[in-house]
Design an enzyme around this catalytic site. Structure first.
Site, PDB file in Angstrom:
ATOM      1  N   ASP A 195     -31.758  34.332  16.541  1.00  0.00           N
ATOM      2  CA  ASP A 195     -31.642  34.692  15.020  1.00  0.00           C
ATOM      3  C   ASP A 195     -32.862  34.126  14.425  1.00  0.00           C
ATOM      4  O   ASP A 195     -33.270  32.790  14.780  1.00  0.00           O
ATOM      5  CB  ASP A 195     -30.293  33.877  14.872  1.00  0.00           C
ATOM      6  CG  ASP A 195     -30.099  34.009  13.054  1.00  0.00           C
ATOM      7  OD1 ASP A 195     -30.456  34.855  12.635  1.00  0.00           O
ATOM      8  OD2 ASP A 195     -29.715  32.936  12.573  1.00  0.00           O
ATOM      9  N   ASP A 226     -34.250  33.420  10.715  1.00  0.00           N
ATOM     10  CA  ASP A 226     -33.562  33.268   9.341  1.00  0.00           C
ATOM     11  C   ASP A 226     -34.925  32.563   8.506  1.00  0.00           C
ATOM     12  O   ASP A 226     -35.540  31.769   8.597  1.00  0.00           O
ATOM     13  CB  ASP A 226     -32.606  32.035   9.320  1.00  0.00           C
ATOM     14  CG  ASP A 226     -31.835  32.324   7.972  1.00  0.00           C
ATOM     15  OD1 ASP A 226     -30.480  32.574   8.276  1.00  0.00           O
ATOM     16  OD2 ASP A 226     -32.372  32.098   6.929  1.00  0.00           O
ATOM     17  N   ASP A 239     -33.644  30.106  15.464  1.00  0.00           N
ATOM     18  CA  ASP A 239     -32.549  28.958  15.443  1.00  0.00           C
ATOM     19  C   ASP A 239     -32.274  28.848  16.876  1.00  0.00           C
ATOM     20  O   ASP A 239     -31.332  29.812  17.412  1.00  0.00           O
ATOM     21  CB  ASP A 239     -31.684  29.631  14.478  1.00  0.00           C
ATOM     22  CG  ASP A 239     -30.336  28.632  14.399  1.00  0.00           C
ATOM     23  OD1 ASP A 239     -30.301  27.701  15.139  1.00  0.00           O
ATOM     24  OD2 ASP A 239     -29.878  28.890  13.352  1.00  0.00           O
TER      25      ASP A 239
END
Lengths: 338, 394
Positions: free
Chosen positions: B99, B101, B299
């Site tokens: 992920d 972000d 992440d």
């Protein structure tokens, strides 16, 4: 493709299934062990066990391959007959250390064959200046995550197209735990036949020569009372296994953190043969901030424990905690469980 | 900062989402091995339901139209019994998911569009939220973060770096890597059907440390305290080397050092020259910076969580009304245009406060406590973020 090993190889690495097949091929019965022919093998087996448990060492000299190969299953039987799990662990560790010493000096082709046969790991021999082999990243990671020194971290390795480069001695170190487990499992699954008198005598002699089992204090610990990372370290101690340095640091800082005294923390460590109260006290007091820089060390965070490979997170009980000290203090989110 | 959602606004969102799922039902595809995965969803009342399972694509499509969730999730993990409690599910393996972000990627524009306010003393500021309120010290801080096109471009760059690690270092074949815009502020990169599926949390932690540059040691580059220059020169990397060593060596080719004559020299001499100038500590910090530049800002908690649930592709993000959309060509993908799927139908709104923003090629705002008429996609975007409420939408 069937892998071929010579008798000499099987004597060096008797945990190989090929060595097991060889012994099976001899069709020995337990009664045969009374015969004089087998006394040298029994003697070597006894030597293996005593050396292993007393000194964590098994000699690597091979006088006669047949005898050496046979002495291995006999040694397993003797340790099993003692009937104490702690010694089974110690014995397995010593066997794995013996194999490690031999593998260090082994020919590359034999190493490849052993890894294929015993661990189903494919090694690719390389012409690299520094590294002898490359292995798949998955095979590497499954094993290397149990090591905590920076050089084992994937980021500090040469990684190319899914392969990790390794030196022979690193490879051998990676497999120590696996060899230990193979030996331990073999012993564990062994069903003991009715043991003849002469072997009972040997078992008694060995029992007398063994060191004491570590304190039982640890066994009072109730599972679930402490976070899984701490339980893991306690478990290793209980089994008399190697506890990584960082694991000891976690245990000490955690128990000091929940309010145990220095003496109480020292008592948690079992009185293993290599236990030094003076050294343990020094280390515990250092972490408690009573020595050195007078700085009390904090309990490492969950994030740090993940990096050190010491996090054994419980999905429910560890939910939302960032430090082992918060374990059991934050309300458990049972909603997630529904 | 956010205004609470009234019933009318919730009904508006549900109606919009239902209509979308009804019309686009055929575009909702079952993820591979759907019946081994756990599903979950969040309703518009913000109640989270987990441990669901779907057997067929039809069942999943019907569910979306009937329940109209705010957000729909599926597990990266495969289970024997996905509907049982966590302990009883029986973990079989999990996709490797990353992920990226926008929130965790520093960009200068954050100072302009991000805000925070202390819930205890109402003190507020711009940019990234502080850990504690500088005025009262409280940790209860509300954030209002925007992912503008600059933030999303920066996020995309991280995804490109990540994919290079997956292809070159980990040897994962291109067809196994799927990239999705998350529908809000980032990208999900998923590796499905690979031999990495069985890796545990510890192994995934090593993978995420590798990609995010955590724990790189100078020794692995060939620099060691007390070693002779000759020894170090022998251990330093060449530019053709694979992995991190090669990446760092290549980076050095782009650098210039005062007083260093490049002609006819090996990259190793350049690295040693820099080391000689900076000393161990200085060189260590310098290398850290390089590693930081070359690593991908993922992440790490997401990648190491082998039970995590992720937004289902081709579903709407309840906070933005944008789609979690597959990026077939990441370079040309433009999230604030390509993932905007709701119509232009006008909606009358009351907007509390919103900065200037762009969607589907149009620019909107800034707004300050005013009534406006906006197209449906922009309305849902503001309403979903809790910055506006609906006055009239029929």
């Amino acid at each position: 493709m069937k892998i071929e090993f010579g008798l000499e190889d099987l004597a060096k690495y008797p945990f190989l299934k090929e060595a097991g097949d060889y012994v099976k091929g001899l069709s020995l019965s337990i009664e045969d062990l009374r015969q004089d022919d087998y006394q040298p093998a029994l003697k070597r087996a006894k030597e293996r066990v005593i050396e292993a448990i007393q000194k964590n060492f098994i000699s690597i000299e091979i006088l006669e391959p047949n005898l050496e190969i046979l002495s291995f299953p006999l040694a397993l039987m003797l340790v099993k007959a003692i009937g104490i799990d702690y010694f089974m662990h110690r014995y397995s560790l010593a066997e794995s250390l013996r194999a490690e010493r031999l593998l260090e000096k082994e020919k590359k082709s034999i190493i490849s064959n052993i890894f294929k046969s015993a661990f189903n790991v494919n090694l690719i021999s390389t012409e690299h200046d520094v590294f002898d082999f490359k292995m798949s990243m998955i095979d590497y990671l499954i094993r290397a995550t149990h090591f905590h020194k920076p050089e084992w971290k994937l980021i500090n390795r040469i990684v190319e197209k899914g392969f990790v480069y390794v030196k022979t001695h690193e490879l051998v170190r990676l497999m120590r735990e696996e060899i230990r487990r193979i030996v331990y499992e073999r012993m564990k699954s062994l069903s003991l036949p009715k043991i003849p008198e002469n072997i009972k005598e040997i078992v008694d002699e060995i029992s007398k020569a063994l060191p004491p089992v570590p304190s039982k204090e640890l066994q009072e610990v109730t599972p679930g009372m402490f976070p899984p990372c701490v339980m893991h370290v306690l478990d290793l101690l209980q089994k008399g296994q190697n506890v990584p340095h960082y694991g000891r640091f976690l245990l000490t800082s955690y128990f000091l953190g929940i309010g145990k005294s220095v003496d109480e923390v020292i008592n948690i460590y079992p009185k293993a043969p290599d236990f030094s109260e003076r050294l343990t006290r020094y280390q515990v007091e250092h972490i408690a901030g009573m020595r050195g820089g007078r700085r009390r060390y904090k309990v490492p965070s969950c994030r740090t424990l993940i990096t050190h490979g010491l996090c054994f997170k419980d999905e429910i009980l560890c939910d939302r905690i960032k430090n082992p000290l918060q374990f059991g203090r934050k309300p458990v989110n049972f909603k997630k469980k529904n | 900062m956010a205004i609470s959602m009234d019933n009318k606004t919730i009904e508006f969102l549900k109606r919009t989402f239902r209509e979308f799922y009804y019309k686009n039902s055929s575009k909702i595809n079952a993820p591979i091995r759907m019946n081994e995965r756990e599903f979950g969803y969040m309703s518009f009342d913000k109640v989270m339901i987990r441990h669901l399972s779907f057997q067929t694509e039809g069942e999943l499509r019907a569910f979306l139209v009937k329940e109209v969730p705010h957000s729909v999730y599926y597990s990266c993990a495969y289970y024997h019994e996905p509907t049982l409690s966590m302990d009883e599910k029986g973990w079989k393996g999990a996709d490797l998911i990353f992920d990226i972000d926008a929130d965790s990627i520093p960009t200068n524009c954050k100072e302009e569009h991000d805000k925070w306010v202390c819930k205890d003393c109402n003190f507020m500021g711009k940019g990234k939220r502080p850990e504690n309120c500088p005025k009262c010290g409280s940790m209860r801080i509300d954030e209002e973060n925007w992912a503008c096109s600059l933030c999303l471009d920066a996020t995309k760059n991280e995804a490109i770096k990540l994919i290079d690690f997956l292809l070159e270092d980990f040897g994962i074949s291109k067809d196994k890597i799927k990239v999705h815009f998350s529908g809000s502020r980032g990208y999900h990169v998923t590796v499905e059907e690979s031999s990495l599926e069985g890796l545990d949390q510890l192994a995934r932690n090593e993978i995420s440390d590798y990609i995010s540059g955590m724990g790189f040691s100078l020794e692995s580059l060939g620099i060691a305290k007390g070693a002779s220059y000759d020894d170090m020169r022998r251990s330093l990397p060449s530019i053709n080397e694979p992995g991190w060593r090669g990446r760092i060596a290549s980076f050095f080719t782009k650098l210039e050092f005062e007083g260093y004559d490049e002609t006819n020299k090996d990259i190793r001499d350049k690295i040693l020259y820099a080391y000689g100038k900076m000393g161990y500590k200085g060189f260590e910090d310098f290398t850290k910076e390089i590693v930081n530049k070359l690593s991908a800002n993922i992440d790490v908690m997401v990648t190491t969580d082998i039970h995590r649930i992720f937004r289902l592709p081709n579903t709407l993000h309840g906070n933005t009304g944008m789609l979690k959309k597959k990026c077939d060509d990441l370079i040309s993908f433009s999230p604030l245009i390509d993932a905007v799927v709701l119509s232009n139908e006008p909606v009358k709104l009351f907007v509390d406060k919103a900065p200037k923003f762009a969607l589907k090629g149009n620019s909107f705002g800034p707004y300050n406590s005013e009534k406006v008429i906006l197209p449906l996609f922009a309305s849902v975007y503001l309403v979903g973020k809790g910055l506006a409420k609906v006055i009239d939408s029929d």
